[in-house]
Scaffold this active site. Structure first.
Site, mmCIF file in Angstrom:
data_model
loop_
_atom_site.group_PDB
_atom_site.id
_atom_site.type_symbol
_atom_site.label_atom_id
_atom_site.label_comp_id
_atom_site.label_asym_id
_atom_site.label_seq_id
_atom_site.Cartn_x
_atom_site.Cartn_y
_atom_site.Cartn_z
ATOM 1 N N PRO A 11 0.931 -1.437 -0.061
ATOM 2 C CA PRO A 11 -0.019 -0.077 0.007
ATOM 3 C C PRO A 11 0.645 1.238 -0.047
ATOM 4 C CG PRO A 11 -0.158 -1.268 2.271
ATOM 5 C CD PRO A 11 0.528 -1.823 1.214
ATOM 6 N N ASN A 12 0.417 2.111 -0.733
ATOM 7 C CA ASN A 12 0.965 3.494 -0.928
ATOM 8 C C ASN A 12 2.121 3.632 -1.632
ATOM 9 O OD1 ASN A 12 -1.313 4.798 0.746
ATOM 10 N ND2 ASN A 12 -0.308 3.885 2.551
ATOM 11 N N ARG A 19 4.962 10.925 -1.983
ATOM 12 C CA ARG A 19 4.588 10.686 -0.686
ATOM 13 C C ARG A 19 5.790 10.824 0.037
ATOM 14 N NH1 ARG A 19 4.263 5.179 1.751
ATOM 15 N NH2 ARG A 19 3.428 5.577 3.888
ATOM 16 N N ASN A 75 7.939 -5.694 -0.300
ATOM 17 C CA ASN A 75 7.734 -4.435 0.236
ATOM 18 C C ASN A 75 6.387 -4.130 0.688
ATOM 19 O OD1 ASN A 75 7.795 -1.629 1.428
ATOM 20 N ND2 ASN A 75 9.010 -0.758 -0.049
ATOM 21 N N ALA A 78 2.965 -0.892 5.255
ATOM 22 C CA ALA A 78 2.269 -0.672 6.292
ATOM 23 C C ALA A 78 1.794 -1.972 6.799
ATOM 24 C CB ALA A 78 1.267 0.316 6.574
ATOM 25 N N GLU A 99 12.251 -9.596 2.778
ATOM 26 C CA GLU A 99 11.446 -8.315 3.303
ATOM 27 C C GLU A 99 12.095 -7.106 2.882
ATOM 28 O OE1 GLU A 99 10.171 -6.406 7.390
ATOM 29 O OE2 GLU A 99 10.361 -8.345 7.461
ATOM 30 N N HIS A 101 12.291 -2.628 2.736
ATOM 31 C CA HIS A 101 11.732 -1.411 3.105
ATOM 32 C C HIS A 101 12.751 -0.443 2.725
ATOM 33 C CE1 HIS A 101 9.111 -3.305 5.846
ATOM 34 N NE2 HIS A 101 9.920 -3.993 6.288
ATOM 35 N N ARG A 108 12.499 4.462 12.885
ATOM 36 C CA ARG A 108 11.362 5.481 12.982
ATOM 37 C C ARG A 108 10.493 4.976 14.245
ATOM 38 N NH1 ARG A 108 8.798 5.109 7.158
ATOM 39 N NH2 ARG A 108 7.717 6.746 8.087
#
Length: 147
Positions: A11-12, A19, A75, A78, A99, A101, A108
């Protein structure tokens, strides 16, 4: 044997480049795909790209990858921090998954340090921005060659 890799973005990630550029940079998902295609050619592997903002669709893509690919770079965005469904899908298929990112999730917000999918993947690459994708491709191809 030429390995076939699926690069699945969650998502996104379709909004990359606009973004939160202070976190994710100005590189678009299209830029990343072009980088990966160049890397794939140099490595002698084939690569397929997919992106979805929908968890169930991502589960379906993971299931379908089992008959079409040798490994997956994921990836999950969220969903990394929330999706037992993605974790179960990964553990249900007989493919190695890395995985990935763009940002360093460990530096973060606290909630980003929890990854459901890290429990069932071969490894994790984070914090290198778009350069993480070729790193993941190299790592996955190396893993496949050592099997």
């Amino acid at each position: 044997m030429t390995h076939s890799l699926l690069i699945l973005n969650g998502p996104n990630l379709n909004l990359l480049g606009t973004r939160q550029p202070e976190v994710y940079g100005h590189t678009t998902l299209g830029d990343i795909e072009a980088l990966c295609k160049t890397t794939a050619e140099a490595m002698g592997v084939s690569v397929t790209f997919a992106q979805s903002n929908h968890e169930g669709e991502m589960v379906d893509m993971l299931h379908a990858a089992q008959s079409a690919h040798h490994g997956i770079i994921l990836n999950a965005g969220a969903y990394t921090h929330t999706s037992v469904a993605l974790m179960d899908a990964i553990s249900s298929i007989a493919l190695p998954v890395i995985e990935l990112h763009l940002s360093n999730v460990h530096a973060r917000e606290d909630f980003r340090r929890t990854s459901y999918i890290s429990r069932v993947v071969v490894g994790q690459i984070c914090g290198f921005g778009a350069a993480g994708y070729p790193l993941a491709m190299e790592a996955l191809a190396g893993h496949l060659n050592n099997k």
